[in-house]
Design a protein around this motif. Structure first.
Motif, PDB file in Angstrom:
ATOM      1  N   ASN A 126      33.697 -45.662  67.121  1.00  0.00           N
ATOM      2  CA  ASN A 126      33.029 -44.730  66.233  1.00  0.00           C
ATOM      3  C   ASN A 126      33.159 -43.297  66.757  1.00  0.00           C
ATOM      4  N   GLN A 130      26.397 -43.581  47.202  1.00  0.00           N
ATOM      5  CA  GLN A 130      25.437 -42.538  46.817  1.00  0.00           C
ATOM      6  C   GLN A 130      26.136 -41.475  45.973  1.00  0.00           C
ATOM      7  N   ASP A 140      31.324 -40.115  50.187  1.00  0.00           N
ATOM      8  CA  ASP A 140      30.730 -41.107  51.068  1.00  0.00           C
ATOM      9  C   ASP A 140      31.037 -42.496  50.542  1.00  0.00           C
ATOM     10  N   ALA A 141      30.978 -43.470  51.436  1.00  0.00           N
ATOM     11  CA  ALA A 141      31.330 -44.835  51.048  1.00  0.00           C
ATOM     12  C   ALA A 141      30.127 -45.642  50.598  1.00  0.00           C
ATOM     13  N   PRO A 194      35.307 -41.555  54.423  1.00  0.00           N
ATOM     14  CA  PRO A 194      34.913 -41.952  55.766  1.00  0.00           C
ATOM     15  C   PRO A 194      33.856 -43.043  55.686  1.00  0.00           C
ATOM     16  N   LEU A 195      33.969 -44.066  56.501  1.00  0.00           N
ATOM     17  CA  LEU A 195      32.975 -45.137  56.401  1.00  0.00           C
ATOM     18  C   LEU A 195      32.682 -45.754  57.751  1.00  0.00           C
ATOM     19  N   LYS A 222      14.230 -36.625  54.683  1.00  0.00           N
ATOM     20  CA  LYS A 222      15.584 -36.109  54.697  1.00  0.00           C
ATOM     21  C   LYS A 222      15.723 -34.879  53.819  1.00  0.00           C
ATOM     22  N   ASN A 257      25.784 -30.135  52.923  1.00  0.00           N
ATOM     23  CA  ASN A 257      26.045 -31.460  53.483  1.00  0.00           C
ATOM     24  C   ASN A 257      26.502 -32.493  52.458  1.00  0.00           C
ATOM     25  N   LYS A 296      21.895 -48.751  55.802  1.00  0.00           N
ATOM     26  CA  LYS A 296      20.996 -47.607  55.968  1.00  0.00           C
ATOM     27  C   LYS A 296      21.762 -46.386  56.461  1.00  0.00           C
ATOM     28  N   GLU A 332      29.961 -50.194  56.192  1.00  0.00           N
ATOM     29  CA  GLU A 332      29.570 -50.153  54.777  1.00  0.00           C
ATOM     30  C   GLU A 332      30.129 -51.367  54.034  1.00  0.00           C
ATOM     31  N   ARG A 366      20.655 -45.072  48.182  1.00  0.00           N
ATOM     32  CA  ARG A 366      21.468 -45.993  48.963  1.00  0.00           C
ATOM     33  C   ARG A 366      21.093 -47.420  48.580  1.00  0.00           C
ATOM     34  N   GLY A 379      32.694 -40.556  64.580  1.00  0.00           N
ATOM     35  CA  GLY A 379      31.885 -39.646  63.764  1.00  0.00           C
ATOM     36  C   GLY A 379      32.567 -39.239  62.469  1.00  0.00           C
ATOM     37  N   LYS A 380      31.748 -38.808  61.523  1.00  0.00           N
ATOM     38  CA  LYS A 380      32.236 -38.497  60.184  1.00  0.00           C
ATOM     39  C   LYS A 380      33.244 -37.352  60.195  1.00  0.00           C
ATOM     40  N   ASP A 428      35.605 -45.718  60.517  1.00  0.00           N
ATOM     41  CA  ASP A 428      35.202 -45.011  61.728  1.00  0.00           C
ATOM     42  C   ASP A 428      34.617 -45.990  62.757  1.00  0.00           C
ATOM     43  N   LYS A 456      23.392 -43.438  58.531  1.00  0.00           N
ATOM     44  CA  LYS A 456      23.994 -43.520  59.846  1.00  0.00           C
ATOM     45  C   LYS A 456      23.614 -42.336  60.719  1.00  0.00           C
TER      46      LYS A 456
HETATM   47  N1  UDP Z   1      29.897 -42.181  58.394  1.00  0.00           N
HETATM   48  C1  UDP Z   1      31.024 -42.255  59.209  1.00  0.00           C
HETATM   49  N2  UDP Z   1      30.868 -42.190  60.567  1.00  0.00           N
HETATM   50  C2  UDP Z   1      29.635 -42.029  61.152  1.00  0.00           C
HETATM   51  C3  UDP Z   1      28.515 -41.916  60.310  1.00  0.00           C
HETATM   52  C4  UDP Z   1      28.677 -41.978  58.932  1.00  0.00           C
HETATM   53  O1  UDP Z   1      32.142 -42.397  58.713  1.00  0.00           O
HETATM   54  O2  UDP Z   1      29.565 -41.995  62.375  1.00  0.00           O
HETATM   55  C5  UDP Z   1      30.054 -42.264  56.936  1.00  0.00           C
HETATM   56  C6  UDP Z   1      29.150 -43.268  56.264  1.00  0.00           C
HETATM   57  O3  UDP Z   1      29.684 -44.572  56.328  1.00  0.00           O
HETATM   58  C7  UDP Z   1      29.070 -42.740  54.857  1.00  0.00           C
HETATM   59  C8  UDP Z   1      29.117 -41.221  55.063  1.00  0.00           C
HETATM   60  O4  UDP Z   1      29.682 -41.020  56.365  1.00  0.00           O
HETATM   61  O5  UDP Z   1      30.202 -43.134  54.099  1.00  0.00           O
HETATM   62  C9  UDP Z   1      27.746 -40.603  54.972  1.00  0.00           C
HETATM   63  O6  UDP Z   1      26.860 -41.258  55.839  1.00  0.00           O
HETATM   64  P1  UDP Z   1      25.354 -41.613  55.449  1.00  0.00           P
HETATM   65  O7  UDP Z   1      25.294 -42.186  54.079  1.00  0.00           O
HETATM   66  O8  UDP Z   1      24.787 -42.430  56.542  1.00  0.00           O
HETATM   67  O9  UDP Z   1      24.698 -40.162  55.459  1.00  0.00           O
HETATM   68  P2  UDP Z   1      23.521 -39.627  54.521  1.00  0.00           P
HETATM   69  O10 UDP Z   1      23.793 -40.055  53.111  1.00  0.00           O
HETATM   70  O11 UDP Z   1      22.284 -40.252  55.077  1.00  0.00           O
HETATM   71  O12 UDP Z   1      23.572 -38.136  54.703  1.00  0.00           O
END
Ligand code: UDP
Ligand code: MG
Length: 315
Positions: free
Chosen positions: A76, A103, A99-100, A14-15, A136, A159, A208, A18, A204, A78-79, A47, A210
């Motif tokens: 958008n 990380q 994640d994209a 999901p992205l 976080k 998570n 930044k 990015e 990251r 959501g994930k 997304d 999301k």
């Molecule tokens: N993402 C998404 N839709 C959203 C928010 C985030 O697809 O509305 C994706 C984001 O691009 C990434 C993954 O979900 O690939 C995790 O997001 P993020 O790195 O922002 O989260 P964190 O690492 O801060 O928990």
């Protein structure tokens, strides 16, 4: 690995905005999966990005036509929504989510597969050493702690974006809202065996996060939803009826006692504010029981066998 079907591994990514990470991510995935010698697909779910992510994905598709697949949302959503669509499309025997944002390290995939083959249906990554700011990591610790307490599922990092599933798991769980944090809970509730493996985590590099601070409130509300739908979905009256009856009985007890005192002319009810408390308990109790009954009617009307996950069907 066991081979059935014509796809071994689906990677669902999901992205959302990015663009800087995607080429590098694709390169690393190709290296790892190419070395493994498996048949794979890379399912990028865009997304509703507003940057150049989609153009980058199209370039990648041109360059690596056989592996890259792209789903693009109109906005958008959501994930969780992105994962749900990825899960629906995934054809691989094993489904990896990551994640994209780079990380998560694609090089972990082979060990995730090995772990899964030890006899799990889902293996969740555990970012033991997190490369995230303290704003976080600290709330996240608390969040995981409460989730373990409430659900009884003993994993450390709900998570974590990096997970691997057997195909039937992703077809069985229904991820919506922001329930992506609770996929292990949903899966475990459906009877799947959930495991955990320590994975590397990276800071990251581009863009930044999301998710703002709102993630924690939503996360906890979702925990309530998950608890309710997994434990009481088929028997709402058990929850509401129990508390409703308890409240009403306590209320009747209190008011009965006060009425007796009044009848004996020991005290005037106007001197006993507790009387109102009793009335409140009775009313709330009756409402709880009624809500439970309504819940039963709804759940009876909608009952299907889809809620159960079947392992084998031998004819
Ligand atoms: N993402 C998404 N839709 C959203 C928010 C985030 O697809 O509305 C994706 C984001 O691009 C990434 C993954 O979900 O690939 C995790 O997001 P993020 O790195 O922002 O989260 P964190 O690492 O801060 O928990
Ligand atoms: Mg991230």
């Amino acid at each position: 690995m066991q081979r059935h079907g014509n796809m071994d591994v689906s990677v669902v990514i999901p992205l959302y905005n990015e663009e800087e990470s995607l080429r590098e991510l694709h390169k690393q995935l190709r290296e790892t999966l190419g070395r493994l010698g498996v048949r794979y697909e890379l399912l990028f779910v865009d997304d509703g990005s507003t940057d150049k992510s989609f153009q980058v994905l199209r370039d990648l598709k041109r360059f690596d036509h056989n592996h890259v697949k792209i789903v693009r949302f109109r906005r958008n959503f959501g994930k969780s929504a992105a994962l749900a669509v990825g899960f629906e499309k995934a054809m691989g025997t094993y489904v990896v989510t990551m994640d994209a944002d780079l990380q998560d390290d694609p090089a972990e995939i082979p060990s995730l597969i090995r772990k899964l083959e030890e006899g799990y249906d889902l293996v969740s990554g555990w970012k033991r050493v997190r490369k995230d700011p303290i704003t976080k990591t600290l709330p996240s610790k608390f969040f995981n702690f409460v989730t373990v307490l409430m659900t009884g599922i003993k994993i450390h990092d709900f998570n974590c974006g990096l997970k691997i599933y057997r195909n039937d798991v992703v077809k069985a769980v229904n991820v919506y809202g922001e329930l992506h944090r609770y996929v292990p809970v949903l899966a475990s509730n459906a009877g799947f065996k959930v495991g955990e493996m320590v994975v590397q985590h990276r800071a990251r590099r581009f863009g930044k996060t999301k998710f703002g601070i709102g993630r924690f409130w939503k996360g906890f509300l979702d925990l309530v939803t998950v608890m309710f739908t997994t434990q009481y979905f088929r028997r709402p009256l058990h929850l509401f009826g129990f508390w409703g009856m308890t409240f009403a009985l306590v209320g009747v007890g209190i008011d009965g006692w006060l009425a007796y005192e009044w009848a004996m002319e020991r005290t005037a009810l106007s001197n006993r504010p507790l009387f109102l408390g009793g009335v409140l308990l009775i009313i709330v109790g009756i409402q709880f029981v009624s809500i439970g009954l309504l819940g039963e009617m709804i759940s009876k009307a909608k009952r299907t066998t889809e809620e159960y996950t079947i392992r084998d069907y031998i004819k």
